[in-house]
Design a protein around this motif. Structure first.
Motif, PDB file in Angstrom:
ATOM      1  N   LEU A  48     -20.862 -25.133  37.534  1.00  0.00           N
ATOM      2  CA  LEU A  48     -20.542 -26.201  38.538  1.00  0.00           C
ATOM      3  C   LEU A  48     -21.719 -26.139  39.751  1.00  0.00           C
ATOM      4  O   LEU A  48     -21.795 -27.157  40.506  1.00  0.00           O
ATOM      5  CB  LEU A  48     -19.000 -26.244  38.932  1.00  0.00           C
ATOM      6  N   ILE A  49     -22.099 -24.950  39.960  1.00  0.00           N
ATOM      7  CA  ILE A  49     -22.832 -24.568  41.201  1.00  0.00           C
ATOM      8  C   ILE A  49     -24.059 -24.044  40.937  1.00  0.00           C
ATOM      9  O   ILE A  49     -24.009 -23.193  40.154  1.00  0.00           O
ATOM     10  CB  ILE A  49     -21.831 -24.222  42.463  1.00  0.00           C
ATOM     11  N   GLU A  52     -29.632 -24.559  45.242  1.00  0.00           N
ATOM     12  CA  GLU A  52     -30.184 -25.637  45.787  1.00  0.00           C
ATOM     13  C   GLU A  52     -31.564 -25.770  45.392  1.00  0.00           C
ATOM     14  O   GLU A  52     -32.020 -26.898  44.855  1.00  0.00           O
ATOM     15  CB  GLU A  52     -30.046 -25.671  47.204  1.00  0.00           C
ATOM     16  N   THR A  67     -25.937 -35.001  46.951  1.00  0.00           N
ATOM     17  CA  THR A  67     -25.499 -33.553  46.712  1.00  0.00           C
ATOM     18  C   THR A  67     -24.866 -32.928  47.812  1.00  0.00           C
ATOM     19  O   THR A  67     -25.293 -32.695  48.941  1.00  0.00           O
ATOM     20  CB  THR A  67     -26.699 -32.747  46.189  1.00  0.00           C
ATOM     21  N   ARG A  69     -23.726 -29.323  49.639  1.00  0.00           N
ATOM     22  CA  ARG A  69     -24.430 -28.111  49.599  1.00  0.00           C
ATOM     23  C   ARG A  69     -23.510 -27.295  50.407  1.00  0.00           C
ATOM     24  O   ARG A  69     -22.636 -27.628  51.231  1.00  0.00           O
ATOM     25  CB  ARG A  69     -25.645 -28.335  50.604  1.00  0.00           C
ATOM     26  N   LEU A  81     -23.652 -28.144  44.816  1.00  0.00           N
ATOM     27  CA  LEU A  81     -22.709 -28.757  43.619  1.00  0.00           C
ATOM     28  C   LEU A  81     -23.463 -29.751  42.932  1.00  0.00           C
ATOM     29  O   LEU A  81     -23.970 -30.709  43.448  1.00  0.00           O
ATOM     30  CB  LEU A  81     -21.535 -29.043  44.267  1.00  0.00           C
ATOM     31  N   ARG A  82     -23.112 -29.649  41.554  1.00  0.00           N
ATOM     32  CA  ARG A  82     -24.039 -30.659  40.583  1.00  0.00           C
ATOM     33  C   ARG A  82     -23.511 -32.114  40.871  1.00  0.00           C
ATOM     34  O   ARG A  82     -22.472 -32.348  40.610  1.00  0.00           O
ATOM     35  CB  ARG A  82     -24.170 -30.269  39.417  1.00  0.00           C
ATOM     36  N   GLN A 125     -15.945 -37.892  42.170  1.00  0.00           N
ATOM     37  CA  GLN A 125     -15.970 -36.961  41.101  1.00  0.00           C
ATOM     38  C   GLN A 125     -15.443 -37.741  40.132  1.00  0.00           C
ATOM     39  O   GLN A 125     -14.667 -38.652  39.894  1.00  0.00           O
ATOM     40  CB  GLN A 125     -14.774 -35.781  41.364  1.00  0.00           C
TER      41      GLN A 125
END
Length: 385
Positions: A48-49, A52, A67, A69, A81-82, A125
């Motif tokens: 998920l993360i 950067e 995004t 951060r 986080l994608r 989301q």
């Protein structure tokens, strides 16, 4: 005295998915992933993360403003986080799977998080599923991913599917060939995205007539290909025209009834695409079902050019709106004295069983309270109503 916290309140663009909808979404995801697997696409599951610097390098820079951060307390490096899964799958392909034979076919499914929603998609989301076909420039690959997207959506019950093909590299190729300055090219791209013919004529200079002709070529694919064939395009743009013509032919051969259109000047949403791209719609459903197209997946070796790739991402929130609501599963209430073997038999027959945890004087009333459609009694099944 402060007001008590409303624990059901969530940030804008985020929401809970409740039981029936969550089960429906999970079913659709598995059907889509099964269709991808049947076509040779192997599933991967990125985190998920990520760091950067890795997630937002190369094509990922286009998603920087979307995004979230945060600082990693372990490495003291910035994490992201994608906002999209395509970038992660491309990273996996060019690092962990760099030595796998090409073309490489990968599929994925998961949640993404973005800083803000859009007018058509206010959710921040949402779920994505998709595929990436990495390591080939052949037009057959472009056609394969379009046809797979169509077949997968059709398999889950989406009706009236249409595909709009785009060539986001065509206008820049024309502008470069005619030596238009960068600022003028940028204004033209905005005008073309708005389909503003007057603005194109006003700022297009020596490219105005040709760009206006490209804009008029938008529409049904067969007509668009015919109009494009009649244009005197610069040599630098000829490759785009030939590839589009071939991809249309291949898609027509694979799905003759698919509603196929072409917009050769559209650019919005295709900022990091490097060739044939496309958007998926369903008549009567607001928003895009998904997007796809050509891009560079990154380099397998330092200093080398990024690998050619194509693929698509489906947006589950829109896909679920396009799929008919499922019929509720039949649920049977099992009184406390029901044998386990009876419950196992009913589940093998497709029933959803809900077992009582205590005895009830009126088990049918308890069955209705728990939203069961039937009750198991006397060795048989009776309606709970």
């Amino acid at each position: 005295m402060t007001d008590p916290i409303n624990r059901a309140l969530l940030p804008a663009g985020l929401h809970d998915v409740l039981p029936r909808e969550a089960a429906f979404e999970a079913t659709i995801v598995e059907k889509l992933m099964a269709e991808f697997a049947l076509n040779g696409f192997d599933r991967v599951k990125p985190p998920l993360i990520e760091f950067e610097a890795s997630l937002l390098s190369g094509p990922g820079a286009a998603m920087a403003t979307q995004t979230f951060r945060l600082m990693d307390p372990v490495s003291q490096r910035m994490l992201a986080l994608r906002p999209d899964m395509t970038l992660q799958v491309a990273r996996i392909a060019t690092t962990r799977l760099a030595n796998e034979p090409r073309p490489l076919r990968l599929s994925y499914g998961g949640q993404v998080l973005r800083v803000k929603g859009s007018q058509l998609r206010p959710e921040r989301q949402f779920g994505q599923v998709g595929v990436e076909l990495i390591g080939t420039l052949l037009p057959t690959a472009d056609a394969e991913v379009v046809l797979l997207a169509y077949r997968a959506l059709d398999a889950v019950g989406v009706n009236n599917i249409s595909v709009d093909l785009n060539v986001p590299t065509l206008v820049p190729a024309v502008c470069r060939a005619l030596d238009l300055p960068d600022d003028e090219t940028a204004r033209l791209r905005q005008a073309l995205d708005r389909k503003d013919a007057a603005e194109v004529a006003a700022v297009g200079g020596k490219a105005a007539d040709l760009l206006a002709s490209l804009m008029r070529a938008s529409g049904p694919a067969d007509r668009a290909v015919e109009l494009l064939a009649a244009l005197d395009l610069p040599e630098a743009a000829e490759g785009d025209r030939q590839r589009l013509t071939e991809v249309v032919r291949l898609i027509r051969a694979g799905a003759p009834r698919l509603m196929l259109t072409v917009d050769p000047v559209e650019h919005r949403g295709f900022e990091y695409q490097t060739g044939i791209s496309f958007t998926l719609f369903s008549r009567g459903v607001s928003g895009e079902l998904g997007r796809g197209g050509r891009y560079r997946a990154g380099a397998r070796k330092p200093g080398s050019q990024g690998e050619p790739a194509t693929g698509f991402t489906l947006y589950l929130d829109t896909v679920l709106r396009a799929v008919p609501d499922p019929a509720p599963s039949p649920r049977v209430f099992l009184p406390l004295d029901t044998q386990e073997s009876d419950g196992a038999r009913l589940r093998s027959e497709g029933w959803v069983t809900v077992r009582a945890l205590e005895s009830f004087d009126e088990p049918a009333a308890e069955a209705r309270r728990l939203h069961c459609t039937h009750i198991f009694t006397g060795g048989g099944i009776l309606p709970a109503a």
